[in-house]
Design an enzyme around this catalytic site. Structure first.
Site, mmCIF file in Angstrom:
data_model
loop_
_atom_site.group_PDB
_atom_site.id
_atom_site.type_symbol
_atom_site.label_atom_id
_atom_site.label_comp_id
_atom_site.label_asym_id
_atom_site.label_seq_id
_atom_site.Cartn_x
_atom_site.Cartn_y
_atom_site.Cartn_z
ATOM 1 N N TYR A 109 0.857 -1.193 0.000
ATOM 2 C CA TYR A 109 0.000 0.000 0.000
ATOM 3 C C TYR A 109 0.886 1.235 0.000
ATOM 4 C CZ TYR A 109 -3.266 3.584 1.454
ATOM 5 O OH TYR A 109 -4.012 4.725 1.502
ATOM 6 N N GLU A 197 -3.441 7.559 -4.048
ATOM 7 C CA GLU A 197 -3.413 6.257 -3.388
ATOM 8 C C GLU A 197 -3.136 5.177 -4.417
ATOM 9 O OE1 GLU A 197 -6.243 4.550 -0.045
ATOM 10 O OE2 GLU A 197 -6.988 4.001 -2.024
#
Ligand code: ADP
Ligand code: MG
Length: 399
Positions: A109, A197
């Site tokens: 992530y 993101e």
């Protein structure tokens, strides 16, 4: 403003972030054609809707033939995809992105957000990325890496490498990971983003590092100087009430309640919503008409709130400093004369030119309920709403 995954990938790729080969499609035929263009023997077909968690909702399909790509796209077009993030109304799929499937070894992530306490851009990273990141951040918050970037110097090489090491990347690929991280940061900073993101950023079996998903949001107040970004806006993905408001220059957020609110000033709008709750109902929206609002602007705000089918009563609450109560009153009268409403309207005016404002409302002969204070206004609108509901129930019952 949010954009689609394929748009974010194109932007990030321009800043040196590695992405798999892919192409956009507006029809199943085009999707199959894209698969042929990309080559290889496995593809993913991904619904382009402004939400995350598409994978869990059936919006990401792995395919092993052009026919499967066609069928997957065919199943997605026009579908209302309901994910954990969309609410029950979901988002309709009008575009799909076809991408070469990647042999994933590990999902990481990587996120960039504005950290309000340090007033800096913060990099948030985790070695356990993918579709379960929300649970990981809730259950193992210590496993999330956070790095604050000093704006005067930007992201330093050592910081990018430290993040890459923290993600457990193989030393041979640290440089490559670091350049993905630095590129994403530059895209964030150079384009006035509020969020980037990449989830997942993946380690491919060969060891290289690729962005498999990408999300970007931009600061609405900076769009005037980013025409190339504001062009990417896709109104089909937005709440139609908010789109209309933005097109009219009003600050509006749609909510789930029944009382439409027209207020000047964000703070007063928040207080008004609280008072409606306290009085026993819920606001249908947040709407700030801003300072120095002309009668036309007030009338536009009024029409906007009235066009919302959820609205069963309207509360106008103005504490005029720069605004003028007489202009607000003129706007309300104008809107009500053009489009008579069937719901109760409560108006509370205070401040500049309040006497003139009250006079305009009184002389209009319109059935406006007036209130002197915010508390009284909230109570009156909720009482009028409750009565109207009972009345409507009776009408339905007797018809
Ligand atoms: P969302 O976050 O909206 O669910 P993602 O783009 O992250 O959508 O896709 C969900 C999952 O699908 C990813 O975590 C990854 O496991 C898989 N996936 C997505 N794109 C690819 C790809 N190109 N190749 C292989 N797997 C993929
Ligand atoms: Mg994702």
């Amino acid at each position: 403003m949010d954009i689609h995954e394929y748009q974010a990938k194109e932007i990030l790729s321009g800043f040196g972030v590695r992405i798999p080969p892919g192409g956009l499609a507006y029809s199943p035929e085009q999707a199959a054609y894209r698969a042929r263009e990309i080559g290889g023997s496995k593809w993913v077909v991904k619904a382009q809707v402004h939400t995350g968690a598409r994978g869990k909702a059936g919006g990401v399909k792995l395919c092993s033939s052009e026919q499967e790509v066609f069928d997957a796209a065919n199943g997605l077009f026009g579908k209302r995809l309901v994910t954990q993030q969309t609410g029950s109304q979901g988002k309709i799929v009008y575009r799909v992105y076809v991408e070469g499937a990647v042999a994933i070894e590990r999902e990481l992530y990587l996120g960039f957000v504005l950290d309000r306490s340090s007033e800096r851009i913060m990099v948030v990273a985790s070695a356990s990325g993918g579709m379960e990141i929300e649970e990981i951040s809730a259950n193992q918050p210590e496993s999330i890496l956070r790095t604050v970037i000093e704006p005067a110097v930007g992201i330093r090489d050592f910081q990018a490498r430290e993040i890459a090491f923290g993600l457990g990347i193989d030393p041979a690929h640290i440089q490559e990971a670091a350049s993905n991280i630095k590129g994403s940061y530059r895209a964030f900073r150079d384009l006035d983003a509020t969020m980037v993101e990449i989830n997942p950023l993946v380690v491919v079996e060969s060891g290289s590092i690729v962005a498999l998903d990408a999300k970007m949001s931009f600061d609405d107040n900076a769009l005037f100087r980013r025409p190339e970004i504001s062009e990417l806006r896709d109104k089909s993905q937005e709440d139609p009430r908010e789109t209309q408001a933005a097109d009219r220059g009003l600050s509006y957020v749609g909510l789930e309640g029944k009382i439409g609110c027209i207020v000047n000033g964000a703070g007063l709008a928040m207080a008004t919503m609280d008072m409606i709750k306290l009085a026993g109902s819920s606001p249908a929206n947040f709407l700030d008409i801003g300072g120095g609002a002309s009668p036309e602007r007030v009338a536009k705000a009024f029409r906007l709130v009235n066009s919302d089918k959820n609205v069963e009563a309207i509360l106008v609450n103005i504490f005029a400093g720069i605004n003028r109560c007489d202009w607000v009153a003129q706007g309300i009268v104008q809107a009500l004369e053009d489009n008579p409403v069937s719901v109760p309207v409560v108006v509370r005016l205070a401040g500049t030119n309040v006497e003139e404002g009250r006079k305009i409302l009184a002389q209009s002969g319109l059935p406006i309920i007036r209130a002197a204070t915010l508390a009284e206004a909230a109570e009156r609108v909720v009482t009028a709403w409750t009565k109207n509901q009972k009345h409507n129930v009776k009408l339905v019952a007797s018809s």
